[in-house]
Design an enzyme around this catalytic site. Sequence first.
Site, PDB file in Angstrom:
ATOM      1  N   HIS A  11       0.889  -1.219  -0.033  1.00  0.00           N
ATOM      2  CA  HIS A  11       0.058   0.004   0.037  1.00  0.00           C
ATOM      3  C   HIS A  11       0.937   1.163   0.171  1.00  0.00           C
ATOM      4  CE1 HIS A  11      -3.975   1.608   0.290  1.00  0.00           C
ATOM      5  NE2 HIS A  11      -3.277   2.799   0.932  1.00  0.00           N
ATOM      6  N   ALA A  12       0.788   2.089  -1.090  1.00  0.00           N
ATOM      7  CA  ALA A  12       1.517   3.127  -1.144  1.00  0.00           C
ATOM      8  C   ALA A  12       1.648   4.294   0.028  1.00  0.00           C
ATOM      9  CB  ALA A  12       1.010   4.051  -2.359  1.00  0.00           C
TER      10      ALA A  12
ATOM     11  N   HIS B 213      -0.251  11.874  -5.746  1.00  0.00           N
ATOM     12  CA  HIS B 213      -0.805  11.982  -4.482  1.00  0.00           C
ATOM     13  C   HIS B 213       0.251  11.718  -3.474  1.00  0.00           C
ATOM     14  CE1 HIS B 213      -3.655  11.049  -1.281  1.00  0.00           C
ATOM     15  NE2 HIS B 213      -2.774  10.313  -0.702  1.00  0.00           N
ATOM     16  N   GLU B 214       1.028  10.858  -3.716  1.00  0.00           N
ATOM     17  CA  GLU B 214       2.191  10.530  -2.965  1.00  0.00           C
ATOM     18  C   GLU B 214       3.241  11.762  -2.932  1.00  0.00           C
ATOM     19  OE1 GLU B 214       0.085   7.510  -1.593  1.00  0.00           O
ATOM     20  OE2 GLU B 214       2.039   8.198  -0.967  1.00  0.00           O
TER      21      GLU B 214
ATOM     22  N   HIS C 203       2.476  14.558  -0.730  1.00  0.00           N
ATOM     23  CA  HIS C 203       2.841  14.540   0.779  1.00  0.00           C
ATOM     24  C   HIS C 203       4.282  14.713   0.757  1.00  0.00           C
ATOM     25  CE1 HIS C 203      -0.621  12.335   2.228  1.00  0.00           C
ATOM     26  NE2 HIS C 203      -0.467  11.159   1.524  1.00  0.00           N
TER      27      HIS C 203
ATOM     28  N   GLU D 237      -3.506  15.224   2.593  1.00  0.00           N
ATOM     29  CA  GLU D 237      -4.160  14.052   1.404  1.00  0.00           C
ATOM     30  C   GLU D 237      -4.767  14.890   0.179  1.00  0.00           C
ATOM     31  OE1 GLU D 237      -3.139  11.241   4.066  1.00  0.00           O
ATOM     32  OE2 GLU D 237      -3.629  11.088   1.918  1.00  0.00           O
TER      33      GLU D 237
ATOM     34  N   HIS E 234      -6.693   0.549   5.483  1.00  0.00           N
ATOM     35  CA  HIS E 234      -6.645   1.535   6.576  1.00  0.00           C
ATOM     36  C   HIS E 234      -7.150   0.986   7.879  1.00  0.00           C
ATOM     37  CE1 HIS E 234      -6.062   3.500   2.717  1.00  0.00           C
ATOM     38  NE2 HIS E 234      -5.712   4.523   3.633  1.00  0.00           N
TER      39      HIS E 234
HETATM   40  O1  LIG Z   1      -4.447   5.276   1.058  1.00  0.00           O
HETATM   41  C1  LIG Z   1      -4.360   6.001   0.125  1.00  0.00           C
HETATM   42  C2  LIG Z   1      -2.961   6.727  -0.419  1.00  0.00           C
HETATM   43  C3  LIG Z   1      -1.818   6.390   0.544  1.00  0.00           C
HETATM   44  C4  LIG Z   1      -1.385   7.205   1.442  1.00  0.00           C
HETATM   45  O2  LIG Z   1      -0.641   8.207   0.692  1.00  0.00           O
HETATM   46  O3  LIG Z   1      -2.610   8.150   2.028  1.00  0.00           O
HETATM   47  C5  LIG Z   1      -0.572   6.964   2.893  1.00  0.00           C
HETATM   48  C6  LIG Z   1      -1.830   6.111   3.736  1.00  0.00           C
HETATM   49  C7  LIG Z   1      -0.717   5.546   4.926  1.00  0.00           C
HETATM   50  C8  LIG Z   1      -0.769   6.356   5.996  1.00  0.00           C
HETATM   51  C9  LIG Z   1      -0.149   5.793   7.231  1.00  0.00           C
HETATM   52  C10 LIG Z   1       0.803   4.521   6.974  1.00  0.00           C
HETATM   53  C11 LIG Z   1       1.065   4.074   5.767  1.00  0.00           C
HETATM   54  C12 LIG Z   1       0.270   4.378   4.648  1.00  0.00           C
HETATM   55  N1  LIG Z   1      -0.505   8.190   3.589  1.00  0.00           N
HETATM   56  C13 LIG Z   1       0.810   8.605   3.575  1.00  0.00           C
HETATM   57  O4  LIG Z   1       1.742   8.312   3.299  1.00  0.00           O
HETATM   58  C14 LIG Z   1       0.908   9.742   4.459  1.00  0.00           C
HETATM   59  C15 LIG Z   1       2.114  10.565   4.406  1.00  0.00           C
HETATM   60  C16 LIG Z   1       2.142  11.763   5.257  1.00  0.00           C
HETATM   61  C17 LIG Z   1       1.010  12.428   5.926  1.00  0.00           C
HETATM   62  C18 LIG Z   1       0.037  11.487   5.997  1.00  0.00           C
HETATM   63  C19 LIG Z   1      -0.105  10.207   5.423  1.00  0.00           C
HETATM   64  N2  LIG Z   1      -5.215   6.676  -0.461  1.00  0.00           N
HETATM   65  C20 LIG Z   1      -6.897   6.289  -0.145  1.00  0.00           C
HETATM   66  C21 LIG Z   1      -7.665   7.279  -0.643  1.00  0.00           C
HETATM   67  C22 LIG Z   1      -7.803   7.276  -2.101  1.00  0.00           C
HETATM   68  C23 LIG Z   1      -8.513   6.361  -2.863  1.00  0.00           C
HETATM   69  N3  LIG Z   1      -8.472   6.678  -4.185  1.00  0.00           N
HETATM   70  C24 LIG Z   1      -7.695   7.803  -4.331  1.00  0.00           C
HETATM   71  C25 LIG Z   1      -7.132   8.343  -5.248  1.00  0.00           C
HETATM   72  C26 LIG Z   1      -6.268   9.318  -5.189  1.00  0.00           C
HETATM   73  C27 LIG Z   1      -5.826   9.781  -4.118  1.00  0.00           C
HETATM   74  C28 LIG Z   1      -6.129   8.976  -2.758  1.00  0.00           C
HETATM   75  C29 LIG Z   1      -7.220   8.055  -3.052  1.00  0.00           C
HETATM   76  C30 LIG Z   1      -7.172   4.511  -0.570  1.00  0.00           C
HETATM   77  O5  LIG Z   1      -6.095   4.229  -1.105  1.00  0.00           O
HETATM   78  O6  LIG Z   1      -7.869   4.203  -0.070  1.00  0.00           O
HETATM   79 ZN   LIG Z   2      -2.353  10.063   1.062  1.00  0.00          ZN
END
Ligand SMILES: O=C(CCC(O)(O)[C@H](Cc1ccccc1)NC(=O)c1ccccc1)N[C@@H](Cc1c[nH]c2ccccc12)C(=O)O
Ligand SMILES: [Zn+2]
Length: 587
Positions: free
Chosen positions: A307-308, A337-338, A341, A365, A467
């Site tokens: 998971h990204a 998206h990444e 961050h 996000e 999540h």
């Molecule tokens: O989970 C993600 C992308 C991953 C993340 O970049 O949000 C990642 C999740 C994560 C959080 C904590 C630990 C491990 C993974 N968040 C981060 O890397 C992150 C970095 C800095 C601050 C906050 C979060 N997207 C969600 C929401 C989503 C669905 N479709 C999309 C299309 C475009 C963008 C987002 C989404 C998903 O896949 O359900």
């Molecule tokens: Zn994110």
Amino acid sequence: MDVRGSQECTEVSMASWNYASDITEKHRKVKAAAQLKYAAWQKEAWESVRKWSGKWETLSDPFLRRQFKFMSILGTAALPKQDLEKYNNLVTEMSTLYSTAKICEYKNPKNCKLELEPDLTRILRSSRDYGELEHVRKMWRHQTGRRIRDHYKLFVKLANKAAKLNGFDNMGDMWLYPYESDVFRSDLAELWKQLMPLYQQLHAYVRRKLRENYGEEHVSRRGPIPAHLLGNMWAQNWGEVYDLVIPYPGKVSVDVTPQMVAQGYTPERMFELSEAFFVSLNLTRMPEEFWQHSIIEKPQGRDLVCHASAWDFCNGKDFRIKQCTDVTMNDLITVHHEMGHIEYFLKYKDLPEVFRSGANPGFHEAVGDVLALSVATPKHLHEIGLLEEVQDDPEADINFLLSMALDKITFLPFGYLMDLWRWDVFSGKTSEQDWNCAWWDLRYKLQGIKPPVQRSEYDFDPGAKYHIAGNVPYIRYFVSFVIQFQFHKALCMKAGEYDPLDPSKPLHKCDIYKSTEAGNALGDMLQMGSSKEWPEAMAALTGTRRMDASVIREYFKPLELWLTDNNEQHRESIGWETDEVLCTSEE
Ligand SMILES: O=C(CCC(O)(O)[C@H](Cc1ccccc1)NC(=O)c1ccccc1)N[C@@H](Cc1c[nH]c2ccccc12)C(=O)O
Ligand SMILES: [Zn+2]
């Protein structure tokens, strides 16, 4: 200038990275030890701040007062050592079970090595075989959700214990702390109320198209949509069924995945393309370490968390992305998206450590997604050679808006219900023996979908989503999907790409590429980190202090009119009903 984070923060980030990138017992032990050490260090810092409690509240400097306010919340480090060790192990184990889950092939029960990325994602995107889609969805839930239900029971108890030690009633309240608003839940309910009509029109249209494709016996006229037909493991965005629902098939398709493959795109090229967009806005280039240490393709021969995610190693220099990138348009969006961050990390790296986070988690996000709204336009895809021609006519417009709605509008109920369910679990409103059926009540009520096969309390379907297994709050994405359109509108106005009075410049055609005015405005907001309350950061960029659903509705207005008319023409009923029992509480 505090350009360094604490050595402990770097240590625990590195240990977590090593484990997430290469799941071994050795890496797990090192990560567990580093987490306990970091918690001890946090507790020490918190105790020294606590000596000031009753005094810092009256400090005249708001900047200093805010730092103390943030440092007075310790988090899960407030748990006694044994409880914290148990809590950390549970979260690591649930996320590992999820990340290493494999299922057997539908037509070949001897091959049981299929993984979510890329195998199941590709099947769910491309297969139109009702039986195969049902198999993949059901087996994935056996291998994930079912296996972590017991872990989750103890996790909830320990999480709530930690919340109470921080002065909250339960973990759900602690998760909402960064939004600094005691009307936040009702604001969210109001946003959903304003957006539901558009969702229901889209739902009715998609249901009709799927009925035409799979037949009335599989997709009823007035009932919920079977979740496994929507192209995504969680039915959270429906972009992958675009080819089944496209309103005007004769037009050029906006899904440029085939062109990306034909042009030999690699993950590296996708990341360079994204960086080039950020740099075109006068935002920051990725540091050298980023390209050295990031993992942008799935490594073979080892287990890892695919998971990204984007990582900040608290030393102002080392920032990374870990993503099992597939060469698809969907993943090109995720790359942006990444990288959004990382841009936020780079912009706030010189702030005091307590302020190195988003104005609220939804802001973090939204950054990359805002740029992706420009990247996804036919005009931009043409400019970067992924679309041979731009057709500027009303029908092509509807096709484009529909493809955007399949990713953005369909996501809204899911983005909302994920934490609606968890808040009720943490508060005890949903008791443990009703967990799975409460989940399906929400999935039915908000999304108008149903499970392909009846569910029970043996199952734990929420645990089939990263999540939940990885304990990552989710309301941040619902917030992001609303505010990213407010950011987009503000930036498009600064870029001269959008004018409310000029119908030749509608919001959905705006591409802010190369606009330094837009980029500087975004950069200024990012530089604030969480040093100011989020309404102030919102106002700095958009001029308003509130989340506002009218902007996303303005963006999709032409489509909403078209859908309403189209549904009327086909006498489609709006909404859904069923007398089926979707989930039984018998064990
Ligand atoms: O989970 C993600 C992308 C991953 C993340 O970049 O949000 C990642 C999740 C994560 C959080 C904590 C630990 C491990 C993974 N968040 C981060 O890397 C992150 C970095 C800095 C601050 C906050 C979060 N997207 C969600 C929401 C989503 C669905 N479709 C999309 C299309 C475009 C963008 C987002 C989404 C998903 O896949 O359900
Ligand atoms: Zn994110």
